[in-house]
Motif scaffolding. Structure first.
Motif, PDB file in Angstrom:
ATOM      1  N   VAL A 106       0.488  -0.974   0.003  1.00  0.00           N
ATOM      2  CA  VAL A 106      -0.069  -0.143   0.175  1.00  0.00           C
ATOM      3  C   VAL A 106       1.038   1.556   0.190  1.00  0.00           C
ATOM      4  O   VAL A 106       1.158   1.758   1.046  1.00  0.00           O
ATOM      5  N   ASN A 107       0.869   1.329  -0.942  1.00  0.00           N
ATOM      6  CA  ASN A 107       2.179   2.718  -1.584  1.00  0.00           C
ATOM      7  C   ASN A 107       1.075   3.815  -0.994  1.00  0.00           C
ATOM      8  O   ASN A 107       2.101   5.230  -1.248  1.00  0.00           O
ATOM      9  N   GLY A 108       0.131   4.059  -0.898  1.00  0.00           N
ATOM     10  CA  GLY A 108      -0.803   5.896   0.205  1.00  0.00           C
ATOM     11  C   GLY A 108      -1.952   5.648  -0.272  1.00  0.00           C
ATOM     12  O   GLY A 108      -2.010   3.843   0.955  1.00  0.00           O
ATOM     13  N   VAL A 109      -3.224   6.392  -0.279  1.00  0.00           N
ATOM     14  CA  VAL A 109      -4.462   6.448   0.446  1.00  0.00           C
ATOM     15  C   VAL A 109      -4.622   5.195  -0.104  1.00  0.00           C
ATOM     16  O   VAL A 109      -4.528   4.696  -0.993  1.00  0.00           O
ATOM     17  N   ALA A 110      -5.774   3.733   1.097  1.00  0.00           N
ATOM     18  CA  ALA A 110      -6.393   3.072   0.526  1.00  0.00           C
ATOM     19  C   ALA A 110      -7.878   3.458   1.264  1.00  0.00           C
ATOM     20  O   ALA A 110      -8.138   3.375   2.914  1.00  0.00           O
ATOM     21  N   ALA A 111      -8.555   3.610   0.494  1.00  0.00           N
ATOM     22  CA  ALA A 111     -10.101   4.186   1.120  1.00  0.00           C
ATOM     23  C   ALA A 111     -11.416   3.474   0.208  1.00  0.00           C
ATOM     24  O   ALA A 111     -11.157   2.728  -0.533  1.00  0.00           O
ATOM     25  N   GLY A 112     -12.456   3.422   1.144  1.00  0.00           N
ATOM     26  CA  GLY A 112     -13.519   2.407   1.404  1.00  0.00           C
ATOM     27  C   GLY A 112     -12.873   0.975   0.313  1.00  0.00           C
ATOM     28  O   GLY A 112     -12.511   0.234   1.563  1.00  0.00           O
ATOM     29  N   ALA A 113     -13.454   0.538  -0.362  1.00  0.00           N
ATOM     30  CA  ALA A 113     -13.711  -0.850  -1.338  1.00  0.00           C
ATOM     31  C   ALA A 113     -11.927  -1.309  -1.785  1.00  0.00           C
ATOM     32  O   ALA A 113     -11.618  -2.108  -1.113  1.00  0.00           O
ATOM     33  N   GLY A 114     -11.599  -0.016  -1.839  1.00  0.00           N
ATOM     34  CA  GLY A 114      -9.233   0.038  -1.533  1.00  0.00           C
ATOM     35  C   GLY A 114      -8.196  -0.342  -1.007  1.00  0.00           C
ATOM     36  O   GLY A 114      -8.342  -1.188  -0.902  1.00  0.00           O
ATOM     37  N   CYS A 115      -9.352   0.118   0.424  1.00  0.00           N
ATOM     38  CA  CYS A 115      -9.393  -0.190   1.756  1.00  0.00           C
ATOM     39  C   CYS A 115      -9.378  -1.420   2.199  1.00  0.00           C
ATOM     40  O   CYS A 115      -8.273  -2.709   2.062  1.00  0.00           O
ATOM     41  N   ASN A 116     -10.640  -1.575   1.909  1.00  0.00           N
ATOM     42  CA  ASN A 116     -10.762  -3.424   1.661  1.00  0.00           C
ATOM     43  C   ASN A 116     -10.085  -4.787   1.639  1.00  0.00           C
ATOM     44  O   ASN A 116      -9.805  -5.781   1.699  1.00  0.00           O
ATOM     45  N   VAL A 117     -10.156  -4.093   0.263  1.00  0.00           N
ATOM     46  CA  VAL A 117      -9.018  -5.115  -0.875  1.00  0.00           C
ATOM     47  C   VAL A 117      -7.946  -5.303  -0.786  1.00  0.00           C
ATOM     48  O   VAL A 117      -7.579  -6.522  -0.489  1.00  0.00           O
ATOM     49  N   ALA A 118      -7.050  -4.484  -0.108  1.00  0.00           N
ATOM     50  CA  ALA A 118      -5.726  -4.756   0.399  1.00  0.00           C
ATOM     51  C   ALA A 118      -5.939  -5.618   1.386  1.00  0.00           C
ATOM     52  O   ALA A 118      -5.089  -6.724   2.306  1.00  0.00           O
ATOM     53  N   LEU A 119      -6.901  -5.386   2.614  1.00  0.00           N
ATOM     54  CA  LEU A 119      -7.141  -5.818   4.145  1.00  0.00           C
ATOM     55  C   LEU A 119      -7.427  -7.294   3.394  1.00  0.00           C
ATOM     56  O   LEU A 119      -7.326  -8.231   4.614  1.00  0.00           O
ATOM     57  N   ALA A 120      -7.727  -7.748   2.210  1.00  0.00           N
ATOM     58  CA  ALA A 120      -8.275  -9.267   2.019  1.00  0.00           C
ATOM     59  C   ALA A 120      -7.020  -9.614   1.365  1.00  0.00           C
ATOM     60  O   ALA A 120      -7.320 -10.955   2.054  1.00  0.00           O
ATOM     61  N   CYS A 121      -5.778  -9.233   1.089  1.00  0.00           N
ATOM     62  CA  CYS A 121      -4.391 -10.121   0.611  1.00  0.00           C
ATOM     63  C   CYS A 121      -4.171 -10.812   1.769  1.00  0.00           C
ATOM     64  O   CYS A 121      -4.468 -10.321   3.013  1.00  0.00           O
TER      65      CYS A 121
END
Length: 266
Positions: A106-121
């Motif tokens: 995660v190189n910058g902002v992770a917001a909304g679904a972008g945050c949760n897609v990252a957390l699903a990794c």
């Protein structure tokens, strides 16, 4: 840089997927969803791929859904559940079920679904400049893409509820301290650290790592007795894999193991 919404690189034993809409902070639109699904499916089909790294181009990881694609005209209703059913939910399920580790850088902002897609990794590394925000409440929506399942399990219900209800952004350092992510690193060290981890997984006993993912996936809904039985069954399966025998031989011979990974044994 290519104008394709997804960039894919083949490395020695792993693949790198870059979300590539930097002018939109890599927010999802239909074209990016379709390209990402194709890239993930291709990684899964490639038996030489033993890890997957997902990151973002530019100054953001992913700002979630591109709201320009979801603007309702007066009197019109946007059926957001269709987007979840068609794109986000299959993506989260796929990332959790892939037969190898998935690393989010995660190189910058992770917001909304972008945050949760990252957390699903499986493993989340974040640059010190990165932020995580459950931005849904700002526009009257519910955290999706697994957010209401992932957050309480990662940081506890009190913090999860607060982040969801207030839409307060948190820093990468706080995310690490809370246990939301694995590690916060200096910005310049993010990709080298993530690539080092992928290179490690590219030489690991991949079948065993896939079974570890299965065990953790079942744990939240299993009783202790059920989980003990599952561990027994998965361990039996792991013991039949040639990588186990190779690992033991290498240990006894004081050498590095040569694991076959995802390749079928002869």
């Amino acid at each position: 840089m290519s104008d394709s919404p997804i960039l894919t690189e083949q490395r020695d034993g792993y693949r790198v997927i870059t979300l590539n809409r930097p002018d939109k902070l890599n927010a999802f639109n239909d074209a990016m969803h379709a390209a990402l699904r194709e890239a993930v499916d291709a990684a899964e089909a490639d038996e030489t791929c033993r890890a997957l790294l997902i990151t973002g181009a530019g100054r953001g990881f992913c700002a979630g859904q591109d709201l320009a694609d979801r603007v309702a005209k007066p009197g019109e209703k946007i059926v957001l559940g269709v987007t979840l059913e068609q794109y986000y939910n299959p993506l989260v399920r796929k990332l959790r079920a892939l037969p190898f580790p998935v690393i989010a850088a995660v190189n910058g902002v992770a917001a909304g679904a972008g945050c949760n897609v990252a957390l699903a990794c499986d493993i989340v590394l974040a640059a010190r400049a990165a932020t995580f925000v459950q931005s849904f409440a700002r526009i009257g929506l519910v955290p999706d893409s697994g957010g209401t399942w992932l957050l309480p399990r990662l940081i506890g219900e009190a913090r999860a509820r607060a982040l969801a209800l207030t839409a307060e952004p948190i820093s990468a350092e706080k995310a690490e301290n809370w246990g939301l992510i694995y590690k916060c690193v200096d910005d310049a060290a993010l990709l080298p650290e993530a690539e080092k981890l992928c290179a490690q997984f590219a030489k690991a006993p991949t079948a065993g790592l896939a079974l570890i993912k299965q065990a953790f996936a079942a744990s939240p809904t299993n009783t202790l007795d059920a989980q003990l039985d599952l561990e027994r069954d998965l361990q039996r399966q792991a013991g039949f894999n040639p990588d186990y025998a190779e690992g033991v031989r290498a240990f006894m011979e004081k050498r590095k193991p040569n694991f076959i990974g995802r390749k079928k044994s002869e």
